[in-house]
Motif scaffolding. Structure first.
Motif, PDB file in Angstrom:
ATOM      1  N   LYS A  41       0.961  -0.977   0.345  1.00  0.00           N
ATOM      2  CA  LYS A  41       0.183  -0.054   0.141  1.00  0.00           C
ATOM      3  C   LYS A  41       0.984   1.387  -0.328  1.00  0.00           C
ATOM      4  O   LYS A  41       0.562   2.172  -0.516  1.00  0.00           O
ATOM      5  CB  LYS A  41      -0.796   0.179   0.717  1.00  0.00           C
ATOM      6  N   ASN A  42       2.176   1.243   0.252  1.00  0.00           N
ATOM      7  CA  ASN A  42       3.057   2.108   0.680  1.00  0.00           C
ATOM      8  C   ASN A  42       3.297   2.500  -0.748  1.00  0.00           C
ATOM      9  O   ASN A  42       3.912   3.611  -0.961  1.00  0.00           O
ATOM     10  CB  ASN A  42       4.238   1.982   1.553  1.00  0.00           C
ATOM     11  N   LYS A  43       3.737   1.984  -1.644  1.00  0.00           N
ATOM     12  CA  LYS A  43       3.600   1.920  -3.406  1.00  0.00           C
ATOM     13  C   LYS A  43       3.152   2.086  -4.339  1.00  0.00           C
ATOM     14  O   LYS A  43       1.681   2.238  -3.827  1.00  0.00           O
ATOM     15  CB  LYS A  43       4.014   0.137  -3.980  1.00  0.00           C
ATOM     16  N   PRO A  44       3.590   3.080  -5.050  1.00  0.00           N
ATOM     17  CA  PRO A  44       2.856   3.954  -6.152  1.00  0.00           C
ATOM     18  C   PRO A  44       2.221   2.757  -6.575  1.00  0.00           C
ATOM     19  O   PRO A  44       2.442   1.870  -7.319  1.00  0.00           O
ATOM     20  CB  PRO A  44       3.930   4.306  -6.954  1.00  0.00           C
ATOM     21  N   ILE A  45       0.608   3.208  -7.087  1.00  0.00           N
ATOM     22  CA  ILE A  45      -0.639   1.898  -7.430  1.00  0.00           C
ATOM     23  C   ILE A  45       0.434   1.910  -8.293  1.00  0.00           C
ATOM     24  O   ILE A  45       0.452   0.348  -9.635  1.00  0.00           O
ATOM     25  CB  ILE A  45      -1.590   3.069  -7.684  1.00  0.00           C
ATOM     26  N   LYS A  46       0.732   2.329  -9.938  1.00  0.00           N
ATOM     27  CA  LYS A  46       1.361   2.420 -10.551  1.00  0.00           C
ATOM     28  C   LYS A  46       2.371   0.892 -11.204  1.00  0.00           C
ATOM     29  O   LYS A  46       2.925   0.646 -12.016  1.00  0.00           O
ATOM     30  CB  LYS A  46       1.667   3.586 -11.738  1.00  0.00           C
ATOM     31  N   GLU A  47       2.817   0.973  -9.827  1.00  0.00           N
ATOM     32  CA  GLU A  47       3.978   0.470  -9.904  1.00  0.00           C
ATOM     33  C   GLU A  47       3.873  -0.994  -9.405  1.00  0.00           C
ATOM     34  O   GLU A  47       4.689  -2.409  -9.140  1.00  0.00           O
ATOM     35  CB  GLU A  47       4.927   0.793  -8.913  1.00  0.00           C
ATOM     36  N   LEU A  48       2.788  -1.473  -8.482  1.00  0.00           N
ATOM     37  CA  LEU A  48       2.234  -2.944  -8.271  1.00  0.00           C
ATOM     38  C   LEU A  48       1.544  -3.726  -9.646  1.00  0.00           C
ATOM     39  O   LEU A  48       1.331  -3.264 -10.344  1.00  0.00           O
ATOM     40  CB  LEU A  48       1.126  -2.308  -7.714  1.00  0.00           C
ATOM     41  N   LEU A  50      -0.675  -7.395 -11.071  1.00  0.00           N
ATOM     42  CA  LEU A  50      -1.754  -7.288 -11.295  1.00  0.00           C
ATOM     43  C   LEU A  50      -2.277  -7.553 -10.501  1.00  0.00           C
ATOM     44  O   LEU A  50      -2.697  -7.883  -9.026  1.00  0.00           O
ATOM     45  CB  LEU A  50      -2.308  -8.397 -12.602  1.00  0.00           C
ATOM     46  N   TRP A  51      -1.373  -9.104  -9.381  1.00  0.00           N
ATOM     47  CA  TRP A  51      -1.906  -9.792  -8.262  1.00  0.00           C
ATOM     48  C   TRP A  51      -1.635  -9.067  -7.268  1.00  0.00           C
ATOM     49  O   TRP A  51      -2.455  -8.754  -6.327  1.00  0.00           O
ATOM     50  CB  TRP A  51      -1.092 -11.119  -8.279  1.00  0.00           C
ATOM     51  N   GLU A  52      -1.114  -7.817  -7.545  1.00  0.00           N
ATOM     52  CA  GLU A  52      -0.316  -7.195  -6.021  1.00  0.00           C
ATOM     53  C   GLU A  52      -2.189  -6.313  -5.473  1.00  0.00           C
ATOM     54  O   GLU A  52      -2.304  -5.920  -4.381  1.00  0.00           O
ATOM     55  CB  GLU A  52       1.237  -6.172  -5.943  1.00  0.00           C
ATOM     56  N   LEU A  53      -2.219  -5.602  -7.172  1.00  0.00           N
ATOM     57  CA  LEU A  53      -3.855  -5.105  -7.052  1.00  0.00           C
ATOM     58  C   LEU A  53      -4.694  -6.009  -6.202  1.00  0.00           C
ATOM     59  O   LEU A  53      -5.495  -4.786  -5.482  1.00  0.00           O
ATOM     60  CB  LEU A  53      -4.021  -4.306  -8.146  1.00  0.00           C
ATOM     61  N   CYS A  54      -4.604  -6.513  -6.654  1.00  0.00           N
ATOM     62  CA  CYS A  54      -6.012  -7.892  -5.779  1.00  0.00           C
ATOM     63  C   CYS A  54      -5.537  -7.868  -4.712  1.00  0.00           C
ATOM     64  O   CYS A  54      -6.802  -8.626  -4.178  1.00  0.00           O
ATOM     65  CB  CYS A  54      -5.785  -9.116  -6.774  1.00  0.00           C
ATOM     66  N   LYS A  55      -4.512  -8.076  -4.526  1.00  0.00           N
ATOM     67  CA  LYS A  55      -4.556  -8.905  -2.933  1.00  0.00           C
ATOM     68  C   LYS A  55      -4.406  -7.593  -2.093  1.00  0.00           C
ATOM     69  O   LYS A  55      -5.042  -7.238  -1.123  1.00  0.00           O
ATOM     70  CB  LYS A  55      -2.744  -8.935  -2.965  1.00  0.00           C
ATOM     71  N   VAL A  56      -3.965  -6.272  -2.762  1.00  0.00           N
ATOM     72  CA  VAL A  56      -4.609  -4.753  -1.635  1.00  0.00           C
ATOM     73  C   VAL A  56      -6.117  -4.530  -1.853  1.00  0.00           C
ATOM     74  O   VAL A  56      -6.595  -3.409  -1.454  1.00  0.00           O
ATOM     75  CB  VAL A  56      -3.614  -3.762  -2.513  1.00  0.00           C
ATOM     76  N   ARG A  57      -7.034  -5.132  -2.639  1.00  0.00           N
ATOM     77  CA  ARG A  57      -8.554  -4.592  -2.551  1.00  0.00           C
ATOM     78  C   ARG A  57      -8.780  -3.616  -3.480  1.00  0.00           C
ATOM     79  O   ARG A  57      -9.520  -3.083  -3.630  1.00  0.00           O
ATOM     80  CB  ARG A  57      -8.861  -5.120  -1.660  1.00  0.00           C
ATOM     81  N   ASP A  58      -7.463  -3.444  -4.523  1.00  0.00           N
ATOM     82  CA  ASP A  58      -8.155  -2.368  -4.834  1.00  0.00           C
ATOM     83  C   ASP A  58      -8.764  -2.609  -6.478  1.00  0.00           C
ATOM     84  O   ASP A  58      -7.961  -2.322  -7.392  1.00  0.00           O
ATOM     85  CB  ASP A  58      -6.329  -1.918  -5.458  1.00  0.00           C
ATOM     86  N   LYS A  59      -9.949  -2.624  -6.964  1.00  0.00           N
ATOM     87  CA  LYS A  59     -10.680  -2.664  -8.144  1.00  0.00           C
ATOM     88  C   LYS A  59     -10.465  -1.856  -8.794  1.00  0.00           C
ATOM     89  O   LYS A  59     -10.442  -2.357 -10.510  1.00  0.00           O
ATOM     90  CB  LYS A  59     -12.015  -3.321  -7.429  1.00  0.00           C
ATOM     91  N   GLU A  60     -10.743  -0.745  -9.058  1.00  0.00           N
ATOM     92  CA  GLU A  60     -10.548   0.137  -9.329  1.00  0.00           C
ATOM     93  C   GLU A  60      -9.383   0.560 -10.599  1.00  0.00           C
ATOM     94  O   GLU A  60      -9.008   0.683 -11.787  1.00  0.00           O
ATOM     95  CB  GLU A  60     -10.973   1.400  -9.169  1.00  0.00           C
ATOM     96  N   ALA A  61      -7.628   0.284  -9.680  1.00  0.00           N
ATOM     97  CA  ALA A  61      -6.191  -0.199 -10.541  1.00  0.00           C
ATOM     98  C   ALA A  61      -6.790  -1.269 -10.924  1.00  0.00           C
ATOM     99  O   ALA A  61      -5.876  -1.543 -12.403  1.00  0.00           O
ATOM    100  CB  ALA A  61      -5.693   0.236  -9.169  1.00  0.00           C
ATOM    101  N   ALA A  65      -6.316  -1.733 -15.145  1.00  0.00           N
ATOM    102  CA  ALA A  65      -4.687  -2.626 -15.703  1.00  0.00           C
ATOM    103  C   ALA A  65      -5.204  -3.164 -16.439  1.00  0.00           C
ATOM    104  O   ALA A  65      -4.095  -3.803 -17.631  1.00  0.00           O
ATOM    105  CB  ALA A  65      -4.105  -3.413 -14.430  1.00  0.00           C
ATOM    106  N   LEU A  66      -5.960  -3.904 -16.426  1.00  0.00           N
ATOM    107  CA  LEU A  66      -7.420  -4.835 -17.534  1.00  0.00           C
ATOM    108  C   LEU A  66      -7.165  -4.620 -18.689  1.00  0.00           C
ATOM    109  O   LEU A  66      -6.969  -5.244 -19.560  1.00  0.00           O
ATOM    110  CB  LEU A  66      -8.334  -5.920 -16.746  1.00  0.00           C
ATOM    111  N   GLU A  67      -7.539  -3.386 -18.664  1.00  0.00           N
ATOM    112  CA  GLU A  67      -7.766  -2.716 -19.514  1.00  0.00           C
ATOM    113  C   GLU A  67      -6.644  -2.213 -20.646  1.00  0.00           C
ATOM    114  O   GLU A  67      -6.668  -1.769 -21.957  1.00  0.00           O
ATOM    115  CB  GLU A  67      -8.806  -1.268 -19.590  1.00  0.00           C
ATOM    116  N   ARG A  68      -5.352  -1.851 -19.747  1.00  0.00           N
ATOM    117  CA  ARG A  68      -3.551  -1.296 -21.020  1.00  0.00           C
ATOM    118  C   ARG A  68      -3.389  -2.821 -21.113  1.00  0.00           C
ATOM    119  O   ARG A  68      -2.840  -3.230 -21.950  1.00  0.00           O
ATOM    120  CB  ARG A  68      -3.244  -0.792 -19.155  1.00  0.00           C
ATOM    121  N   LYS A  69      -4.232  -3.663 -20.492  1.00  0.00           N
ATOM    122  CA  LYS A  69      -3.787  -5.208 -21.226  1.00  0.00           C
ATOM    123  C   LYS A  69      -1.921  -5.242 -21.488  1.00  0.00           C
ATOM    124  O   LYS A  69      -1.862  -5.592 -22.360  1.00  0.00           O
ATOM    125  CB  LYS A  69      -4.584  -5.576 -22.607  1.00  0.00           C
TER     126      LYS A  69
END
Length: 266
Positions: A41-48, A50-61, A65-69
Motif C-alpha cells: 500500500k506504500n508503493k505507487p499504484i502504477k508500480e503494483l 496485477l496480483w498485488e492489486l488484487c491482494k490490496v483489494r484495489d478494484k479500480e486500479a 490495469a486489465l484495460e491496458r492489457k
C-alpha cells in the motif's frame, strides 16, 4: 514497555487497519501478511503488479490495469498465487467476477501448494463465491489434487459436519460434477427431500417434532421416505448396541474367569 506482556509482544487488535503499520512503528505484533500488505500500500499504484492489486483489494486500479492489457492476467507471486486466488482469499466477489470474465484467465493454474482457484474457494459460507466459479470451471478441474492429495470435493467433504447447512457445500460440488449426491452421502445420516435438498436426519427429526407440537399439517412432512430412513437407521443403531452389549458381557465373563480361575458355569 507498551505492547509488552510477560516478555512477549501482544497482537495488535487493529490488524491491517492499524495506522502505525505502514511506518512499522506499532508497538504491538502484526502478522507477516499484514506487514506485506502495508508495504504494498506504500508503493505507487502504477508500480503494483496485477496480483498485488488484487491482494490490496484495489478494484479500480485492477480495472485500469486489465484495460491496458500490459500484464498477464495469470501473473502470480512467489508462492504461485494469482490475482484471482488473492481475490478469492479476500472474499472479494466483485473482483472475482471481474477476473473470471477476463479473456485469457487460466482457471486451472495451480500455486506452489498445487491449489487451483476452486480449491481456494472451498470454505464455509462459500455459496456466493461458488455461484461465480462453478458455472465457468471445467469438469476436469474437479479431479485436480492439491499437495495434500485432495480434490475440491475432498476438502468440501472434510468441512462437512453434523448439520444440514454444512452438507450443502459438498452437494453443490457433486452436482456440478454431474454426479448424484446419494452416491457419496451415507443414507443413514442424510436423506433427500421432495425439493431435492439434502437434510441431516437428526435435524429433520427435530423439525418434525416442532411441527407436530404446533399441530401443523402433517402432509408438509416428507413422511414416507423419512420414515423408511428413520426405521432403517434405528434398526442399525439397535443392532450395533446389541452387539456392543454382547462384547461387554463376554469381556466381563472372561474377567471373572481369570479372577476366580477355571471355566465353570457362569
Amino acid at each position: 514497555m507498551s505492547g509488552q506482556f510477560w516478555g512477549g509482544k501482544q497482537t495488535c487488535k487493529n490488524g491491517e487497519t492499524c495506522q502505525f503499520l505502514s511506518t512499522d512503528s506499532c508497538w504491538f505484533e502484526h502478522t507477516e501478511h499484514q506487514k506485506d500488505l502495508a508495504k504494498l500500500k506504500n508503493k505507487p499504484i502504477k508500480e503494483l503488479k496485477l496480483w498485488e492489486l488484487c491482494k490490496v483489494r484495489d478494484k479500480e486500479a485492477l480495472k485500469e490495469a486489465l484495460e491496458r492489457k500490459e500484464e498477464d492476467v495469470n501473473c502470480c507471486d512467489d508462492e504461485g498465487n494469482t490475482g484471482l486466488m488473492w481475490a478469492i482469499e479476500n472474499d472479494d466477489l466483485s473482483m472475482v467476477k471481474l477476473l473470471v470474465n477476463t479473456p485469457g484467465i487460466d482457471l486451472n493454474k495451480q500455486n506452489a501448494e498445487l491449489e487451483t482457484a476452486l480449491h481456494k474457494a472451498i470454505m464455509p459460507a462459500a455459496d456466493l463465491m461458488l455461484d461465480i466459479l462453478l458455472p465457468v470451471v471445467s469438469k476436469g478441474q474437479f479431479d485436480i489434487k492439491n499437495s495434500n492429495d485432495m480434490t475440491p470435493l475432498d476438502i468440501a467433504m472434510d468441512l462437512m459436519d453434523e448439520d444440514s447447512w454444512s452438507i450443502q457445500l459438498p452437494v453443490r460440488i457433486i452436482k456440478a460434477m454431474g454426479k448424484d449426491p446419494k452416491e457419496y452421502l451415507e443414507p443413514d445420516v442424510f436423506f433427500e427431500t421432495k425439493t431435492g435438498e439434502f437434510i441431516w436426519l437428526y435435524e429433520e427429526e427435530e423439525r418434525r417434532r416442532d411441527m407436530l407440537k404446533k399441530d401443523e399439517d402433517q402432509e408438509a412432512l416428507d413422511s414416507d421416505e423419512y420414515e423408511r430412513f428413520e426405521y432403517e437407521y434405528r434398526e442399525r443403531l439397535e443392532e450395533e448396541f446389541r452387539k456392543d452389549m454382547e462384547v461387554q458381557e463376554n469381556l466381563s465373563r472372561d474377567a471373572r474367569r481369570m479372577r476366580y480361575g477355571g471355566y465353570g458355569c457362569w
